[in-house]
Design a protein around this motif. Structure first.
Motif, short mmCIF file in Angstrom:
data_model
loop_
_atom_site.label_atom_id
_atom_site.label_comp_id
_atom_site.label_asym_id
_atom_site.label_seq_id
_atom_site.Cartn_x
_atom_site.Cartn_y
_atom_site.Cartn_z
N ASP A 10 7.58 -32.76 53.05
CA ASP A 10 6.20 -32.39 53.39
C ASP A 10 5.70 -31.20 52.58
O ASP A 10 4.57 -30.74 52.79
N ASP A 11 6.52 -30.71 51.70
CA ASP A 11 6.16 -29.53 50.90
C ASP A 11 5.75 -29.96 49.49
O ASP A 11 6.09 -31.05 49.03
N VAL A 12 5.00 -29.09 48.83
CA VAL A 12 4.60 -29.29 47.44
C VAL A 12 4.93 -28.02 46.67
O VAL A 12 4.56 -26.92 47.09
N LEU A 13 5.66 -28.18 45.57
CA LEU A 13 5.96 -27.06 44.69
C LEU A 13 5.01 -27.13 43.50
O LEU A 13 4.90 -28.18 42.85
N ILE A 14 4.34 -26.03 43.21
CA ILE A 14 3.33 -26.01 42.16
C ILE A 14 3.63 -24.89 41.18
O ILE A 14 4.12 -23.82 41.57
N PRO A 15 3.38 -25.09 39.89
CA PRO A 15 3.65 -24.03 38.91
C PRO A 15 2.80 -22.78 39.19
O PRO A 15 1.61 -22.87 39.49
N ILE A 16 3.44 -21.62 39.10
CA ILE A 16 2.71 -20.35 39.24
C ILE A 16 1.59 -20.26 38.21
O ILE A 16 0.49 -19.77 38.49
N ALA A 17 1.84 -20.77 36.99
CA ALA A 17 0.83 -20.68 35.93
C ALA A 17 -0.43 -21.46 36.30
O ALA A 17 -1.55 -21.06 35.96
N ALA A 18 -0.27 -22.59 37.04
CA ALA A 18 -1.43 -23.37 37.45
C ALA A 18 -2.28 -22.60 38.45
O ALA A 18 -3.52 -22.66 38.42
N LEU A 19 -1.63 -21.86 39.38
CA LEU A 19 -2.39 -21.05 40.33
C LEU A 19 -3.08 -19.89 39.63
O LEU A 19 -4.22 -19.55 39.97
N ASP A 20 -2.39 -19.26 38.67
CA ASP A 20 -3.02 -18.17 37.92
C ASP A 20 -4.25 -18.66 37.18
O ASP A 20 -5.30 -18.00 37.17
N GLN A 21 -4.12 -19.84 36.57
CA GLN A 21 -5.25 -20.37 35.82
C GLN A 21 -6.41 -20.72 36.74
O GLN A 21 -7.58 -20.64 36.35
N ALA A 22 -6.10 -21.06 38.00
CA ALA A 22 -7.15 -21.37 38.97
C ALA A 22 -7.74 -20.13 39.60
O ALA A 22 -8.62 -20.23 40.46
N GLY A 23 -7.26 -18.93 39.20
CA GLY A 23 -7.82 -17.69 39.72
C GLY A 23 -7.16 -17.16 40.97
O GLY A 23 -7.70 -16.27 41.62
N ILE A 24 -5.97 -17.70 41.32
CA ILE A 24 -5.24 -17.23 42.51
C ILE A 24 -4.16 -16.27 42.04
O ILE A 24 -3.28 -16.65 41.24
N HIS A 25 -4.21 -15.04 42.53
CA HIS A 25 -3.26 -14.02 42.08
C HIS A 25 -2.71 -13.26 43.30
O HIS A 25 -3.34 -13.21 44.35
N GLY A 26 -1.51 -12.69 43.13
CA GLY A 26 -0.93 -11.82 44.16
C GLY A 26 -0.13 -12.54 45.23
O GLY A 26 0.26 -11.91 46.22
N LEU A 27 0.12 -13.83 45.06
CA LEU A 27 0.91 -14.56 46.05
C LEU A 27 2.40 -14.32 45.81
O LEU A 27 2.85 -14.11 44.68
N LYS A 28 3.17 -14.37 46.89
CA LYS A 28 4.63 -14.22 46.77
C LYS A 28 5.28 -15.58 47.03
O LYS A 28 5.33 -16.41 46.17
#
Length: 748
Positions: free
Chosen positions: A36-54
Motif C-alpha cells: 500500500d506504500d509508494v516510494l518516490i525519488p527525492i529528486a522528483a519531489l524537489d523538482q515539484a517544489g516540495i522541500h524539507g521532508l524527512k
C-alpha cells in the motif's frame, strides 16, 4: 508497463506514473510500488517544489527514494492503478514561497532611444506700450547628455545671458550631473541660489516608473492552485495566479494617504479567504536603502539675469536623505560660504494617523548666530485631508538666500482641512499667520465650499478675513457660479465686503493638441475693465494676442510668437517650443501617413515620410501610433505603435519600417549560336552587392520576382544547356505588380 525493481523484494514493482502535487501536473516519474506504500525519488519531489521532508529513505538503483506512507500526516497520497496517476497532497510549509511585485507599472515594450538632436527655441513679444523682447534657448543632445544656453534681449537694454550648462543624466542610477550654471537648493530651512560650478543629485524623474517609497505587502499560504484578486479601497486592481505554497505580494499599488488593501484568494475548489491590511502611504518616506541627495559647489551668481550679473564668492550646498525603515527617513543639510555656515538635521516619519516632518538648524553669518526649526503634519484619506505646518526662526538665522540682515518670518503657522461630501460637494478651511522681524504680523482665514447644482452648473462660496499690523482688516464673501455653454466654460463672480466687485469670465479651450484657445473677462466695477486673449497652437509654433482696456489705464495690445527649430535625423524642422522632449516619426518614403500621440491626431508625414511631434514627456512611455490604412497597397508596415521614452529636452527618431512589396513578371529567352532557346524550368538569378534574389522559370521561360529594389542588377539565367548573363533594370515604381514583358539574354 511495470517491472520488479532491481535489488528490491519480489513484491516491489517499479512503474511510470503521472505525478500531481496539490492538483498540479508535474509530469511522469518512476516510482516503486510496495504494497500500500509508494516510494518516490527525492529528486522528483524537489523538482515539484516540495522541500524539507524527512521520512524513511533508501537507495534503489543508485537513486534516493522516500516512502510516502512515512511522511503522514504532513503528506497524503492516492494511487490510481488504472490511470497510473499518483496524487500527492502536502502541507503548504513544505512548498516553495512565491513572491510577486504587484506594482510592475513599467509598460511592456517601452523604448529608450539613443541618438543626437538639437533645438533652438524662440519667444518674441511686441506691445503697443514698448518693452518688446526676445528670448532664445538652445540645446544640443547626445544620448542622455546635453548642452544648454539661453539669452534674453529687451528693448533699450543690453543682451542678458541666461543659464549655460552641460547636463549628464544616468537613468539607471537616477543621477543627474550638471556643470555650469546651477539652480541649487538645500531643502527645508535652507536657501536656494543660482551659482556656477558642479552639481550632482538624485533625480527620481529620470525613471518615473521606479518605486522609491515603501508600499504595503500581504502574505499567506495556499495548498492548491489559486487566484488572488488584489483590491485597493474596494477597487480591483490586479489578478494573479498563485501556485501551491506560501506567497508574498509586494508593492501593492496603493494610493497615497490612508486606505485598505485586500487580497481575496480563491482556491481550486472555489473556497475563498480574504487577507486585509490598513495602510498609510506617503511619497515623503523613502523605502529602506533608498537615498535622495543633492550636492552643489561653485561660485554664487549675484544679480542673475540683471545688471551687475557676476560671480562670487564661493559656495557649497548639500542635502542628503536615507530611508531607514518603512516608517522613518533621516536626513540633513549644510550650506557654506566664506562668511556663512548653516546646517541641521531632519526626520520624516509616518504613522497610521499621517506623516510628520521635523527639521532644526543653526547658522552663523559674519558673527550673527541664529537657529530655526520647522514641523509639519499631513493626513489624507477618502473622507478628509488635513495638514499643519509651523516655522520658527531666530531674528538672525541665515542661509545663502536669507542673510542675517534680511527681514524674515520669526514664526509662521498654517493649517488646512478639506472634507469631500457625497454628491461632489466639498468644504475647506484654511488658516495662516506669520510674524516678521521688521514688519509685524499678518493673518488670514478662509472657509469655502462647492456644490454641484443641476446639469452643468456648480456654485462655490468663500468667506475670507485677513488682518495685518500695517493695514486695516479685510473681510469678503465671494460667490462664483460656474457653467458650460457648449464647449466653453463661464464663471460669474460677485464679491461683497471690504471690496465690492462683480466679474464674468469666458474661456474656451480646444480638446485637441492643436487649435484655438480664447478667453475674455469683464469687470464693470473696476472702471469697466475688459481683457481678452486668443492663442493658437499649431505643429509649427504658437501665436497669442492679448488685449485689455479700461480701469483708468491705457489700452494694451501684445502679440507673442513662440516656436522652435529642431535638428534631428539630418533635417531641420519648424515646431512648437521644446519644453519637454520631441520625436521624429519616420515612415521611410511613405507620405500622407496619419500620426497620433496619446491617441490625439498630430499630423501627416511629409513627402519623405517624416513628421516631427513635440511636447513628449521625458522618460515616460509616450504612445506614438501611425494610421496605416492609407499607405500604398504594395507597402507593408509591421509595427503601427511604439512606446517611446526620450531623454529630457531631446529628440528621438521613431522608425516605422515600411517595406515595398514589388512583384516583377515576364519571360526570358536565351539567344545561343544565332538560335532562340526557351530556358524551360531553369532559374533566373539577380545579384548586386550583398543583395540576391532568384526565380524559377516556367515552361515558356516565365519568371516572377518580389521585393527587388530599384536599380541595375547583374542577372544570370541557368538552364539545361548552360548559363547566360545580362543586365536587369528594376524600375522605381509604386505599382504592386510590374509586367516586364519579354527579356533576352545572349550567350557570347
Amino acid at each position: 508497463m511495470a517491472a520488479a525493481a532491481p535489488g528490491t523484494g519480489a513484491k516491489d514493482v517499479r512503474t511510470f506514473v503521472t505525478l500531481h502535487v496539490n492538483t498540479i501536473d508535474q509530469g511522469e516519474v518512476v516510482v516503486v510500488l510496495r504494497g500500500d506504500d509508494v516510494l518516490i525519488p527525492i529528486a522528483a519531489l524537489d523538482q515539484a517544489g516540495i522541500h524539507g521532508l524527512k521520512g524513511e529513505r533508501e537507495t534503489i538503483s543508485g537513486k534516493e527514494y522516500v516512502s510516502l506512507a512515512s511522511l503522514a500526516p504532513d503528506v497524503t497520497f492516492k494511487l490510481d492503478t488504472d490511470a497510473l496517476a499518483l496524487d500527492v497532497s502536502t502541507a503548504a510549509k513544505y512548498l516553495g514561497k512565491s513572491a510577486y511585485s504587484v506594482l510592475s507599472n513599467r509598460p511592456a515594450g517601452i523604448q529608450y532611444p539613443a541618438g543626437s538632436s538639437a533645438y533652438l527655441n524662440y519667444a518674441l513679444t511686441g506691445t503697443n506700450q514698448g518693452g518688446s523682447s526676445a528670448f532664445f534657448d538652445a540645446g544640443i543632445n547626445h544620448d542622455q547628455n546635453s548642452f544648454h544656453v539661453s539669452y534674453t534681449a529687451q528693448e533699450d537694454e543690453a543682451l542678458r545671458r541666461g543659464l549655460i550648462y552641460y547636463q549628464m543624466d544616468n537613468r539607471d542610477e537616477e543621477v543627474r550631473r550638471v556643470a555650469g550654471d546651477l539652480d541649487a537648493s538645500s531643502g527645508d530651512l535652507g536657501g536656494s541660489s543660482y551659482m556656477a560650478g558642479f552639481g550632482v543629485s538624485r533625480d527620481f524623474s529620470l525613471d518615473p516608473y521606479a518605486i522609491h517609497f515603501p508600499l504595503p505587502s500581504l502574505s499567506g499560504v495556499v495548498t492548491t492552485p489559486s487566484v488572488a484578486d488584489v483590491y485597493i479601497n474596494g477597487q480591483l486592481v490586479q489578478r494573479i495566479d498563485l501556485p501551491p505554497g506560501a506567497f508574498n505580494l509586494n508593492q501593492l499599488p496603493v494610493t497615497t494617504g490612508n486606505g485598505l488593501a485586500q487580497v481575496v484568494v480563491t482556491n481550486a475548489f472555489g473556497q475563498s479567504q480574504t487577507y486585509s491590511q490598513q495602510y498609510y502611504a506617503t511619497a515623503e518616506i523613502l523605502a529602506p536603502g533608498q537615498t535622495d541627495f543633492q550636492y552643489d559647489v561653485g561660485l554664487l551668481r549675484q544679480n542673475a539675469f540683471a545688471e551687475g550679473d557676476s560671480y562670487g564668492p564661493g559656495v557649497a550646498l548639500a542635502q542628503y536623505h536615507a530611508g531607514i525603515t518603512n516608517w522613518v527617513t533621516l536626513g540633513g543639510r549644510v550650506e557654506a560660504t566664506p562668511n556663512l555656515a548653516s546646517a541641521g538635521p531632519q526626520v520624516d516619519f509616518r504613522t497610521a494617523f499621517g506623516s510628520f516632518h521635523v527639521a532644526v538648524a543653526a547658522s552663523d553669518d559674519r558673527g550673527y548666530s541664529g537657529a530655526a526649526a520647522s514641523a509639519a503634519y499631513q493626513y489624507s484619506s477618502a473622507s478628509i485631508n488635513a495638514g499643519l505646518s509651523v516655522l520658527t526662526q531666530g531674528p538672525y538665522y541665515a542661509n545663502v538666500s536669507q542673510p542675517a540682515a534680511l527681514d524674515r518670518p520669526t514664526y509662521s503657522l498654517s493649517a488646512f482641512t478639506g472634507i469631500p461630501i457625497k454628491g461632489g460637494s466639498a468644504i475647506s478651511l484654511q488658516f495662516s499667520r506669520f510674524h516678521t522681524r521688521d514688519n509685524g504680523t499678518q493673518s488670514q482665514m478662509s472657509v469655502g465650499g462647492s456644490v454641484p447644482l443641476f446639469r452643468r452648473y456648480s456654485l462655490a462660496l468663500s468667506l475670507q478675513r485677513s488682518t495685518s499690523t500695517l493695514t486695516a482688516p479685510n473681510f469678503g464673501l465671494v460667490g462664483t457660479m460656474n457653467f458650460n455653454v457648449g464647449r466653453a466654460n463661464v464663471d460669474v463672480t460677485t464679491q461683497v465686503g471690504t471690496t465690492k466687485q462683480n466679474s464674468i469670465q469666458f474661456q474656451d479651450s480646444t480638446p485637441s493638441r492643436y487649435g484655438l484657445d480664447y478667453s475674455a473677462s469683464y469687470n464693470p466695477g473696476f472702471g469697466g475693465f475688459f481683457s481678452g486673449d486668443a492663442a493658437y497652437q499649431s505643429q509649427y509654433g504658437n501665436a497669442e494676442l492679448d488685449y485689455s482696456r479700461g480701469g483708468g489705464a491705457t489700452s494694451t495690445e501684445a502679440l507673442r510668437l513662440a516656436g522652435a527649430i529642431g535638428f534631428i535625423g539630418g533635417g531641420a524642422y519648424v515646431m512648437p517650443p521644446v519644453i519637454n522632449s520631441f520625436a521624429l516619426v519616420d515612415v521611410p518614403d511613405t507620405p500622407g501617413v496619419g500620426v497620433y500621440v496619446e491617441n490625439q491626431y498630430v499630423g501627416k508625414t511629409d513627402s519623405h515620410g517624416r513628421l516631427l511631434v513635440s511636447d513628449l514627456l521625458p522618460y515616460y512611455a509616450n504612445p506614438i501610433r501611425i494610421d496605416d490604412s492609407n499607405v500604398p497597397e504594395n507597402t507593408s508596415i509591421q509595427t503601427v505603435e511604439q512606446l517611446i521614452a526620450p531623454p529630457a529636452s531631446a529628440g528621438a527618431i521613431v522608425l516605422f519600417p515600411a517595406q515595398r512589396v514589388h512583384a516583377f513578371s515576364g519571360k526570358v529567352l536565351v539567344v545561343m549560336g544565332g538560335k532562340t532557346i526557351v530556358p524551360a524550368y531553369g532559374e533566373l538569378q539577380l545579384q548586386r552587392g550583398t543583395f540576391h534574389n532568384e526565380s524559377a522559370l516556367g515552361e515558356n521561360g516565365e519568371f516572377y520576382l518580389e521585393n527587388v529594389p530599384a536599380g541595375e542588377f547583374q542577372a544570370k539565367v541557368l538552364f539545361a544547356k548552360g548559363e547566360c548573363s545580362f543586365s536587369f533594370k528594376s524600375p522605381s515604381t509604386n505599382k504592386p505588380i510590374v509586367k516586364m514583358g519579354l527579356l533576352e539574354c545572349s550567350v557570347r
